[in-house]
Scaffold this motif. Structure first.
Motif, short mmCIF file in Angstrom:
data_model
loop_
_atom_site.label_atom_id
_atom_site.label_comp_id
_atom_site.label_asym_id
_atom_site.label_seq_id
_atom_site.Cartn_x
_atom_site.Cartn_y
_atom_site.Cartn_z
N GLU A 168 64.75 38.11 69.90
CA GLU A 168 65.41 38.62 71.38
C GLU A 168 66.13 39.00 71.61
O GLU A 168 67.64 39.26 70.54
CB GLU A 168 66.02 36.92 71.50
CG GLU A 168 65.50 36.31 72.49
CD GLU A 168 65.95 35.13 72.76
OE1 GLU A 168 66.89 34.42 72.83
OE2 GLU A 168 64.04 33.57 72.58
N ASP B 235 58.31 35.79 66.82
CA ASP B 235 57.11 35.89 66.01
C ASP B 235 57.34 37.52 64.51
O ASP B 235 58.01 38.05 64.73
CB ASP B 235 56.06 35.58 66.11
CG ASP B 235 56.04 37.08 67.43
OD1 ASP B 235 56.59 37.85 67.16
OD2 ASP B 235 55.10 36.58 68.45
N THR B 236 56.16 37.01 63.82
CA THR B 236 56.31 38.82 62.94
C THR B 236 54.68 38.68 63.73
O THR B 236 53.53 38.16 62.92
CB THR B 236 56.69 37.52 61.66
OG1 THR B 236 57.63 37.45 61.41
CG2 THR B 236 56.36 39.22 60.45
N PRO B 237 54.44 39.83 63.65
CA PRO B 237 53.54 40.28 64.35
C PRO B 237 52.33 40.59 62.13
O PRO B 237 52.98 41.42 61.76
CB PRO B 237 53.20 41.49 64.98
CG PRO B 237 54.58 42.05 65.58
CD PRO B 237 55.63 40.81 64.67
N LYS C 209 59.69 42.76 63.47
CA LYS C 209 60.11 40.85 63.37
C LYS C 209 60.42 41.42 65.00
O LYS C 209 60.70 42.67 65.31
CB LYS C 209 60.64 40.32 63.10
CG LYS C 209 60.62 39.65 61.56
CD LYS C 209 61.37 38.74 60.83
CE LYS C 209 61.05 38.67 59.50
NZ LYS C 209 59.78 37.86 59.77
N ARG C 210 59.36 40.67 65.79
CA ARG C 210 59.79 40.61 67.52
C ARG C 210 60.64 39.76 67.31
O ARG C 210 61.35 38.78 67.09
CB ARG C 210 58.77 40.00 67.99
CG ARG C 210 57.16 41.34 69.05
CD ARG C 210 56.49 40.94 69.44
NE ARG C 210 56.92 39.12 70.01
CZ ARG C 210 56.95 38.89 71.47
NH1 ARG C 210 57.69 39.84 72.56
NH2 ARG C 210 56.78 37.74 70.84
#
Ligand code: C5P
Length: 240
Positions: free
Chosen positions: A145, A156-158, A142-143
């Motif tokens: 902050e 978001d979740t690539p 997950k990306r």
């Protein structure tokens, strides 16, 4: 064409805990660096290995390589720099001009199988300008902050199927690698770009093409204390 390999080995390795520079920590009684250099020297694709040692540890590293029976190989030791990028640049400068293929391999990946070294060198020989070995991810990523220590909002979740964890040795046309390191130095002096964590990242930054070839689970990087436990187990299995 025979390749040369640069081994950045000048890092402190603080995430591994207190002690000697990471490359000099032992695995099975042998320093990580010695394992890494042996793994490269075992490849018939590699004719020269240049080690970037801690600046105050050049003589110690020369002695270490000799005492582990690597004195017959073409191995040179230079002083590394303050960052991995600088260590690579200094190592690269010690490679004779006629060498056209350069591999960069972390001292912290002591157990890379020779097949990976061979495959990376072969892909450069076959025409790629930059080649990285990589493996699929086991974990979902997950990306966020970043918020050190506190809860971190997810952005978001690539799609995991498109992600790869990259390893070393990474392979390059020498000209390409020298050029991107030169450009990075110039841009740094001009006020700076965020540092990249691998050499292929520099090629990408300046518009080059990078391709991935299959890596190997045993090419993992020894970063944290648990990695040393795993590395000892892999080594014991090989020796059994
Ligand atoms: O810290 P990290 O695990 O990313 O280091 C990767 C490799 O870069 C290690 O082999 C380390 O010794 C090397 N390095 C270096 N010079 C530095 C910092 C790291 O050669 N100043």
């Amino acid at each position: 064409a025979v390749a040369a390999a640069v081994v950045p080995a000048a890092g402190r390795g603080e995430r591994l805990g207190p002690g000697a520079p990471k490359a000099l920590r032992e695995l099975g009684g042998v320093p990580l660096l010695v394992h890494a250099v042996r793994a490269l020297a075992r490849s018939r694709a590699v004719g020269l290995v240049v080690v970037a040692a801690p600046a105050d540890g050049v003589a110690e590293v020369v002695g270490l390589l000799d005492s582990h029976g690597l004195d017959g190989k073409d191995i040179r030791v230079v002083a590394g720099g303050a960052t991995r990028q600088e260590s690579v640049r200094l190592g690269l400068a010690a490679i004779p001009a006629e060498v056209e293929i350069v591999l960069v391999h972390d001292a912290a990946r002591p157990l890379v199988p020779v097949e990976v070294v061979d495959a990376v060198a072969a892909a450069v020989r076959a025409g790629a300008e930059a080649v990285v070995p990589a493996v699929p991810l086991a974990d979902t990523v997950k990306r966020v902050e970043p918020n050190r220590g506190g809860p971190e909002p997810v952005l978001d979740t690539p799609d995991r199927s498109t992600l790869r964890a990259v390893q070393t040795p990474q392979g390059f046309r020498r000209e390409t690698l020298a050029e991107v390191h030169e450009k990075a130095l110039t841009e740094e002096a001009a006020g700076g770009l965020p540092p990249v964590t691998d050499d292929a990242g520099l090629v990408e930054r300046f518009g080059g093409r990078v391709v991935v070839v299959p890596g190997h689970e045993e090419a993992f990087k020894v970063t944290r204390p648990l990695d040393l436990v795993l590395a000892e187990a892999v080594l014991a299995r090989r020796r059994a």
